[in-house]
Design an enzyme around this catalytic site. Structure first.
Site, PDB file in Angstrom:
ATOM      1  N   LYS A  47      23.588  13.638 -15.984  1.00  0.00           N
ATOM      2  CA  LYS A  47      23.303  14.448 -17.169  1.00  0.00           C
ATOM      3  C   LYS A  47      21.833  14.298 -17.579  1.00  0.00           C
ATOM      4  O   LYS A  47      21.172  15.278 -17.914  1.00  0.00           O
ATOM      5  CB  LYS A  47      24.249  14.043 -18.318  1.00  0.00           C
ATOM      6  CG  LYS A  47      25.687  14.488 -18.063  1.00  0.00           C
ATOM      7  CD  LYS A  47      26.700  13.854 -18.991  1.00  0.00           C
ATOM      8  CE  LYS A  47      28.124  14.201 -18.545  1.00  0.00           C
ATOM      9  NZ  LYS A  47      29.177  13.505 -19.288  1.00  0.00           N
ATOM     10  N   ASP A  74      30.151  18.298 -26.482  1.00  0.00           N
ATOM     11  CA  ASP A  74      31.313  18.245 -25.593  1.00  0.00           C
ATOM     12  C   ASP A  74      32.452  19.136 -26.104  1.00  0.00           C
ATOM     13  O   ASP A  74      33.443  19.347 -25.409  1.00  0.00           O
ATOM     14  CB  ASP A  74      31.827  16.794 -25.473  1.00  0.00           C
ATOM     15  CG  ASP A  74      31.269  16.096 -24.234  1.00  0.00           C
ATOM     16  OD1 ASP A  74      30.974  16.797 -23.247  1.00  0.00           O
ATOM     17  OD2 ASP A  74      31.147  14.857 -24.262  1.00  0.00           O
ATOM     18  N   GLN A 120      30.081   9.100 -23.830  1.00  0.00           N
ATOM     19  CA  GLN A 120      30.712   9.140 -22.504  1.00  0.00           C
ATOM     20  C   GLN A 120      32.074   8.445 -22.549  1.00  0.00           C
ATOM     21  O   GLN A 120      32.192   7.315 -23.014  1.00  0.00           O
ATOM     22  CB  GLN A 120      29.795   8.458 -21.472  1.00  0.00           C
ATOM     23  CG  GLN A 120      30.298   8.540 -20.050  1.00  0.00           C
ATOM     24  CD  GLN A 120      30.394   9.973 -19.527  1.00  0.00           C
ATOM     25  OE1 GLN A 120      29.493  10.782 -19.717  1.00  0.00           O
ATOM     26  NE2 GLN A 120      31.501  10.305 -18.867  1.00  0.00           N
TER      27      GLN A 120
END
Ligand code: NAD
Length: 298
Positions: free
Chosen positions: A54, A121, A98
């Site tokens: 990322k 997200d 994460q």
């Protein structure tokens, strides 16, 4: 029949070029580079790889990335302090925590705390609610990646029967909402599918998948979808990423299915690169949202 490969890497590359242009225009216009803050807790090697990918992708398109590393034994309270400070930091456009988080952490509490306007997200209940009402703000990255690869290969899902195997909050459930929606930002061919959402308690699974024009596997079981489960000419999208002794493999038995499907995504190089790419798009969108809010509130 040999299936056409749906090349996720090439598609991701193409979309990243487009995002790069938009990021440069945003940065020129506002004087601010979009910033993605990633939070990585513990030493899980797969999570470290995902976060590194990322960061690398951010750099490619001109998004600044921040990495906040915390030790595996951190408390929920400490993580909440960090997320709160990122919520309040005007330089931070998007926040990514994460997953998975270590067991002692209340993951839901942490994810629910992320400012919905920075929730790149799209896991926050507000963003899930907006998606379910057909007026999404951020689109969840993996489902959006699936829609994008189908769109870029001009595969219409409208009026088609889709079987999605897997009902997780991250992949299967939001993908069912997107594919079955009345409209899509990608146009009339990227919505209005009739979706059957299958899971571990679905009886006669193969009977359902054999009727489907599009089969999406998001299960987490290597090579679960066999050639016998898919009708000739169907489109097969493999979301699975499984680490086996022979390396990475998907949820689909790729080789035999290449001779049954009309189109198929490989693993690696299928949906994975698109997931990262859609995160970049969400970060740019978050930066725009904040710039607009700043203008509106003076
Ligand atoms: P999950 O474990 O949260 O959910 C798995 C789903 O599969 C569940 O809904 C379960 O009901 C279903 N399932 C399990 N066994 C089944 C069976 N025998 N028959 C039918 N259904 C069954 O998983 P997830 O987070 O959705 O991830 C699924 C896979 O996708 C994993 O391999 C994960 O690594 C991968 N993944 C890939 C990306 C990407 O970017 N490519 C992103 C997220 C997840």
């Amino acid at each position: 029949m040999t299936a056409t490969l749906l090349d996720g890497r090439a598609t991701a590359q193409q979309i990243q070029e487009e995002i790069k242009v938009k990021v440069a225009a945003f940065t020129d216009a506002t004087g601010n580079q979009p910033v993605l803050a990633a939070v990585l807790v513990g030493e899980d090697p797969a999570s470290a790889v995902y976060v590194r990918n990322k960061e690398r992708a951010c750099k490619k398109v001109g998004i600044e990335s921040q990495l906040h590393r915390l030790s595996a034994d951190i408390s929920t309270e400490k993580l909440i302090d960090l997320v709160t400070s990122l919520n309040n930091d005007p330089r931070v456009s998007g926040i990514l925590v994460q997953l998975p988080l270590p067991k002692q952490i209340d993951s839901q509490k942490v994810l629910d705390l992320i400012d919905p306007a920075k929730d790149v997200d799209a896991f926050h209940p507000t963003n899930v609610g907006l998606l379910s009402q057909g007026r999404p703000r951020f689109l969840p990255c993996t489902p959006h990646g699936v829609l994008q690869v189908l769109h870029r290969y001009e595969i219409s899902i409208s009026g088609k029967l889709t079987a999605i195997i897997g009902r997780s909050d991250i992949v299967g459930k939001p993908l069912a909402m997107l594919m079955g929606a009345k409209s899509s930002h990608l146009g009339a061919d990227s919505c209005n599918s009739t979706v059957t959402l299958c899971h571990s308690r679905t009886p006669n699974l193969a009977e359902i998948t054999r009727q489907a024009d599009i089969v999406v596997a998001a299960i987490g079981v290597p090579k679960f979808v066999t050639a016998e489960m898919v009708k000739e000419g169907a489109v097969v999208v493999d979301v699975g990423i499984n680490r086996t002794e022979d390396g990475l493999c998907g949820d689909v038995d790729f080789e035999p299915l290449r001779h049954v499907a009309s189109h198929i995504t490989p693993v690696p190089g299928g949906v994975g690169p698109l997931t990262v790419t859609m995160l970049l798009e969400n970060t740019l969108m978050a930066a725009r949202l904040q710039a607009e809010t700043k203008v509106a509130t003076g």
